[in-house]
Design a protein around this motif. Structure first.
Motif, short mmCIF file in Angstrom:
data_model
loop_
_atom_site.label_atom_id
_atom_site.label_comp_id
_atom_site.label_asym_id
_atom_site.label_seq_id
_atom_site.Cartn_x
_atom_site.Cartn_y
_atom_site.Cartn_z
N GLY A 16 12.38 22.50 -0.42
CA GLY A 16 12.92 23.28 0.61
C GLY A 16 13.73 22.58 1.56
N TRP A 17 13.82 21.28 1.48
CA TRP A 17 14.27 20.00 2.40
C TRP A 17 15.95 20.96 2.35
N GLU A 18 15.87 20.70 4.52
CA GLU A 18 17.50 20.34 4.65
C GLU A 18 18.25 19.26 3.66
N TYR A 54 14.53 8.44 4.61
CA TYR A 54 14.57 9.71 5.61
C TYR A 54 14.88 10.43 4.78
N TYR A 55 13.95 11.66 4.76
CA TYR A 55 15.06 12.51 3.62
C TYR A 55 15.70 13.95 4.68
N THR A 56 15.43 14.75 5.56
CA THR A 56 16.09 15.88 5.93
C THR A 56 16.24 16.27 7.82
N ILE A 61 2.70 -1.92 4.62
CA ILE A 61 2.32 0.00 4.31
C ILE A 61 3.44 0.76 3.69
N ASN A 62 3.61 1.86 3.10
CA ASN A 62 5.06 2.94 3.08
C ASN A 62 3.63 4.49 3.68
N GLU A 63 5.01 4.36 4.61
CA GLU A 63 5.24 5.38 5.24
C GLU A 63 3.62 5.55 5.89
N THR A 111 14.46 2.42 2.28
CA THR A 111 13.91 1.91 1.74
C THR A 111 13.66 3.39 0.23
N GLU A 112 13.51 4.59 1.13
CA GLU A 112 13.44 5.17 0.00
C GLU A 112 14.74 6.62 0.41
N ASN A 113 15.52 7.39 0.11
CA ASN A 113 15.91 8.98 0.34
C ASN A 113 16.66 8.99 -1.26
N TYR A 142 0.90 -1.23 -0.35
CA TYR A 142 0.44 -0.36 -0.29
C TYR A 142 0.60 0.71 0.07
N HIS A 143 0.94 1.78 -1.23
CA HIS A 143 1.31 3.56 -1.23
C HIS A 143 0.15 4.15 -2.11
N TRP A 144 -0.58 4.14 -0.95
CA TRP A 144 -1.46 6.05 -0.70
C TRP A 144 -3.17 5.32 -2.03
N GLU A 145 -2.65 4.52 -2.47
CA GLU A 145 -4.40 4.66 -3.84
C GLU A 145 -5.19 4.45 -3.46
C1 FCB Z 1 7.73 10.19 0.26
C2 FCB Z 1 6.95 9.04 -0.30
C3 FCB Z 1 7.15 9.07 -1.89
C4 FCB Z 1 8.01 10.26 -2.50
C5 FCB Z 1 8.79 11.04 -1.29
C6 FCB Z 1 9.43 12.24 -2.20
O1 FCB Z 1 6.86 10.57 1.41
O2 FCB Z 1 7.11 7.45 0.22
O3 FCB Z 1 6.01 8.82 -2.53
O4 FCB Z 1 6.57 11.06 -2.27
O5 FCB Z 1 8.51 11.00 -0.24
#
Ligand code: FCB
Length: 440
Positions: A322-324, A292-294, A164-166, A350-352, A120-123
């Motif tokens: 605008g993310w550091e 992880y993004y910021t 589940i994603n996030e 799983t995401e960066n 599940y990635h939100w749809e």
């Molecule tokens: C995450 C989401 C992904 C994408 C990135 C930038 O929160 O899982 O779908 O939007 O951010």
């Protein structure tokens, strides 16, 4: 890049990630309407009111896209299976949807790519949104049925499955902050979604176990959270933000509890008897996915309702979002997860990744900021491994420029540029740099 494949343990997986609604094109193949289709039609919700009807047309071009992964020397591909494509009304199977994922998984295997599935990635199918979506406990049960249907078709060939994603985005960002579909700002809706999405993980995991599936886990997002200054208000805001964003889901699934600092606000609004679900929710899993993004700096806003938090980006360089850019936060979260929650359990990044306003010039895209970003975050993961985190793979977000939710097609996260008029794909310089770094 400052690293090569040899800097990581044997068997470490290098990959890239995408998600169904963001790339496939949900007007194709009998997919049903989702809450994102309708959210996008609401005033002011999405930049230029864009939706995922065409997206990258991955539905028809997946062969070309998987070739890009293979040609870069990637080992694995993180993709998601759209509930609305497989079950357009959330309950009834669309054979063409199952056929698509069947073809897609075979096409990965033909190219030597390990399929890392996210369920599940939100749809969310609109028919389930009509019944209250994640505010309704039934949605978690229906998610279990979707898990069965898709796993019966492709479960024999996927390497790993995340439920589940996030969930924080599914629940808090979407039902309390109102930024994502369904766009609510309602604490009762949020409290229910915070629990029902966690319950969906537990139910999904049970259904997977009943089929003997291995390598099952969840993908959580974490932001490195710091108090904006030395004040008591900033410290309190940081503790609350950490409890809501970073601790709620990991503590539920590893310890069977929700943090007291978050129940402070959500407690009165939780669905009755939620405590009885915590055993199911905290059953053992096989891996943790970390997005992880910021970094965020927070303080207290006395005038705001609970949790009274106001935040801003840290002082470093910013991306197009605008993310550091703060690679050490990735090291910190990986080490923290191993130390405080999952021990030796495999962890995957799983995401960066990062967005930039990339343009094609003379047939090429020059994106040195992304190359440095990727390099520094891989080095942060390497350092986390040295400090004891069992990190087994890293998926760049994203393979392609795609539908960035409320930002429409404006924010470009891809290692491959997509021209959204012609749908032409152009690998960026960062793609070529990663390819050289991970070549065998
Ligand atoms: C995450 C989401 C992904 C994408 C990135 C930038 O929160 O899982 O779908 O939007 O951010």
């Amino acid at each position: 890049m400052k690293f090569t494949r040899a800097d990581f343990p044997d068997g470490f997986l290098f990959g890239a990630a995408t998600a169904a609604y963001q790339i496939e094109g949900h007007s194709f193949g009998g997919a049903g309407p989702t809450h994102w289709d309708t959210f996008a039609k609401g005033p002011g919700n999405v930049v230029r009111a864009e939706d995922g009807a065409i997206a990258c047309d991955h539905y028809h071009r997946y062969g070309e896209d998987l070739d890009l992964l293979r040609d870069a020397g990637m080992d694995a591909y993180r993709f998601s299976t759209s509930w609305a494509r497989v079950m357009p009304d959330g309950r009834t199977v669309n054979p063409a949807g199952l056929d698509f994922y069947d073809r897609l998984v075979d096409a990965m295997l033909e190219r030597g790519l390990k399929p890392f599935q996210t369920l599940y990635h939100w749809e969310l199918p609109s028919a389930l949104a009509d019944k209250g979506g994640w505010m309704n406990r039934d949605t978690a049960e229906y998610f279990g049925d979707f898990t069965d249907v898709i796993t019966d078709r492709i479960g024999d060939r996927v390497t790993s499955i995340a439920t589940i994603n996030e969930p924080w985005c599914v629940a808090y960002l979407s039902h309390f902050l109102g930024h994502h579909a369904p766009g609510l700002r309602d604490i009762r809706a949020a409290a229910r979604a915070m629990h029902h999405i966690t319950l969906a993980h537990g139910i999904g995991l049970s259904r997977l176990r009943a089929k003997g599936m291995e390598n099952c886990g969840i993908v959580l997002n974490f932001a490195h959270t710091e108090p904006a200054d030395d004040s008591a208000g900033a410290a309190r805001a940081a503790t609350r933000q950490d409890a809501i964003n970073n601790r709620w889901f990991i503590e539920a699934i590893t310890k069977g509890t929700y943090p007291a600092e978050a129940l402070e606000g959500f407690g009165p609004h939780m669905p009755a008897g939620w405590q009885d679900d915590m055993a199911l929710i905290s059953q053992p899993m096989d891996f943790l996915g970390v997005n992880y993004y910021t970094r965020e700096m927070v303080t207290t806003d006395q005038g705001a309702p609970w949790p009274q938090i106001t935040g801003s980006a840290g002082p470093g360089d910013k991306t197009q979002m605008g993310w550091e850019i703060y690679p050490d936060g990735l090291r910190e979260v990986l080490v923290r997860m191993a130390r405080d929650y999952v021990g030796d359990l495999p962890i995957y990044v799983t995401e960066n990744g990062m967005a930039w306003d990339d343009t094609v010039e003379n047939g090429a895209v020059y994106d040195p900021v992304r190359t440095a970003f990727v390099s520094d975050h891989f080095m942060a993961a390497k350092q986390a491994i040295a400090e004891g985190a069992n990190v087994q793979g890293f998926f760049y977000w994203s393979l392609l420029d795609n539908y960035e939710w409320a930002f429409g097609y404006e924010k470009r996260f891809g290692m491959v540029h997509v021209d959204f008029d012609t749908l032409k794909r152009t690998p960026k310089a960062s793609y070529h740099a990663l390819k050289s770094a991970i070549s065998r």
